[in-house]
Design a protein around this motif. Sequence first.
Motif, PDB file in Angstrom:
ATOM      1  N   LEU A  97       2.408 -68.181 -57.095  1.00  0.00           N
ATOM      2  CA  LEU A  97       3.277 -67.514 -58.066  1.00  0.00           C
ATOM      3  C   LEU A  97       2.619 -67.471 -59.439  1.00  0.00           C
ATOM      4  O   LEU A  97       2.661 -66.443 -60.130  1.00  0.00           O
ATOM      5  CB  LEU A  97       4.620 -68.238 -58.140  1.00  0.00           C
ATOM      6  N   GLU A  98       1.994 -68.572 -59.838  1.00  0.00           N
ATOM      7  CA  GLU A  98       1.314 -68.604 -61.129  1.00  0.00           C
ATOM      8  C   GLU A  98       0.180 -67.583 -61.175  1.00  0.00           C
ATOM      9  O   GLU A  98      -0.031 -66.909 -62.186  1.00  0.00           O
ATOM     10  CB  GLU A  98       0.781 -70.017 -61.391  1.00  0.00           C
ATOM     11  N   ALA A 103       0.004 -64.845 -59.366  1.00  0.00           N
ATOM     12  CA  ALA A 103       0.606 -63.509 -59.386  1.00  0.00           C
ATOM     13  C   ALA A 103       1.089 -63.150 -60.788  1.00  0.00           C
ATOM     14  O   ALA A 103       0.897 -62.016 -61.256  1.00  0.00           O
ATOM     15  CB  ALA A 103       1.764 -63.443 -58.390  1.00  0.00           C
ATOM     16  N   VAL A 104       1.713 -64.124 -61.471  1.00  0.00           N
ATOM     17  CA  VAL A 104       2.187 -63.884 -62.834  1.00  0.00           C
ATOM     18  C   VAL A 104       1.007 -63.593 -63.759  1.00  0.00           C
ATOM     19  O   VAL A 104       1.062 -62.689 -64.606  1.00  0.00           O
ATOM     20  CB  VAL A 104       2.993 -65.097 -63.345  1.00  0.00           C
ATOM     21  N   ALA A 105      -0.090 -64.359 -63.592  1.00  0.00           N
ATOM     22  CA  ALA A 105      -1.276 -64.144 -64.425  1.00  0.00           C
ATOM     23  C   ALA A 105      -1.860 -62.752 -64.185  1.00  0.00           C
ATOM     24  O   ALA A 105      -2.287 -62.067 -65.126  1.00  0.00           O
ATOM     25  CB  ALA A 105      -2.319 -65.218 -64.135  1.00  0.00           C
ATOM     26  N   VAL A 135      -0.189 -60.090 -63.132  1.00  0.00           N
ATOM     27  CA  VAL A 135       0.733 -59.116 -63.723  1.00  0.00           C
ATOM     28  C   VAL A 135       0.522 -59.045 -65.235  1.00  0.00           C
ATOM     29  O   VAL A 135       0.493 -57.948 -65.817  1.00  0.00           O
ATOM     30  CB  VAL A 135       2.194 -59.478 -63.398  1.00  0.00           C
ATOM     31  N   GLU A 136       0.377 -60.212 -65.875  1.00  0.00           N
ATOM     32  CA  GLU A 136       0.154 -60.236 -67.323  1.00  0.00           C
ATOM     33  C   GLU A 136      -1.150 -59.524 -67.681  1.00  0.00           C
ATOM     34  O   GLU A 136      -1.209 -58.777 -68.668  1.00  0.00           O
ATOM     35  CB  GLU A 136       0.124 -61.680 -67.811  1.00  0.00           C
ATOM     36  N   GLU A 168      -0.607 -55.855 -67.362  1.00  0.00           N
ATOM     37  CA  GLU A 168       0.180 -55.354 -68.486  1.00  0.00           C
ATOM     38  C   GLU A 168      -0.699 -55.179 -69.722  1.00  0.00           C
ATOM     39  O   GLU A 168      -0.570 -54.190 -70.461  1.00  0.00           O
ATOM     40  CB  GLU A 168       1.335 -56.309 -68.791  1.00  0.00           C
TER      41      GLU A 168
END
Length: 342
Positions: A164-165, A167-169, A171-172, A175
């Motif tokens: 999850l971490e 995936a979040v990284a 996505v960031e 962005e």
Amino acid sequence: MAEDPQLTDLANHLAARRTAILERWRRAVETDPRLTSASALTRTQFYDHIPAVLDALDNWLRSEPPSERAQAEQEQKETAAEHGFHRWHHGYDQTEVMREWSHLYFCLIDELDDYASAAGGPETSSMRVARRIVARCFSDGVIESAARYSRLQQIEAAERVRDLEQAVAQVEEMELRRAEMWREAAHDLRGNLGVVKNVTAALNYKDAPEPMRAEFLQILEKSVASLHALLDDMVVLSRLEAGHERRDIATIDVAALLKELCAGFQAAARERGLFLHVEGPSALIVEGDAVKIRRIAQNLLLNAIKYTEKGGVRIKWTDFDADGLQKWALIVQDTGPGFEST
């Protein structure tokens, strides 16, 4: 200290009844409405390490010296832990594992009761010892299975957190890249509009000589074309982000498409003092989206010409075989500085 004859006889009885005990346990699990995972297992998978657990119980009943009993107890714990791992691997939740152990325990208690009834008379001290051994064996089994299961859940949870971490990284990062692309697009759009505004103002100057007006008109034409291409790219980007971009696959001659595209870029390359060399078979029939292939090649050529200060650009197309499949490749090479690694 000598072996307890009754415990030894009980161990022999349970060994003789092993198949019946396992079958009784399996039927109890199958008829339990709260246990559903077992139905997906073969008989061998269902029994798993339980025969070894019963072997450890057998050794425990037959072992008189404390050292032998301690060894039998340790063997039983290790086997129970492996059983917990097996059940986790096959998708059991922890409650199901505990309920299975409970059914097995009661099956063995029923066997002890049947054995004591057949022997007749009041319950002996040996039978009380046997009941304690069975209770201890299965309490340890439940504890070890639950502990192994819990550790596996913690490991799995930690891995999910890491995924999850990551995936979040990602996505960031996406962005940030998207924001940078829109910033660059806005910058280019503002620059081209500025050119259009200035050239339009110059063309409105009545005393401007004809050669200057012709030059301004040429600049205006290029700026409008650049604006058109930029707006097309922005529309494509917005469609991609919204998931609305679709491919229109058809049989095309990609060689003819690329030769036509390159012919239109020859003038732009000459203006910058660059060469534009074209190489590839005269015809190359492929399945693809002509609009998107042209757009990709156009963007590659635009960037190559834009960022190359001297030398030039080579564009090549070719077909090849990869693992029995026919594929084709587009190669754009330039003598520019390239991109810095990040």
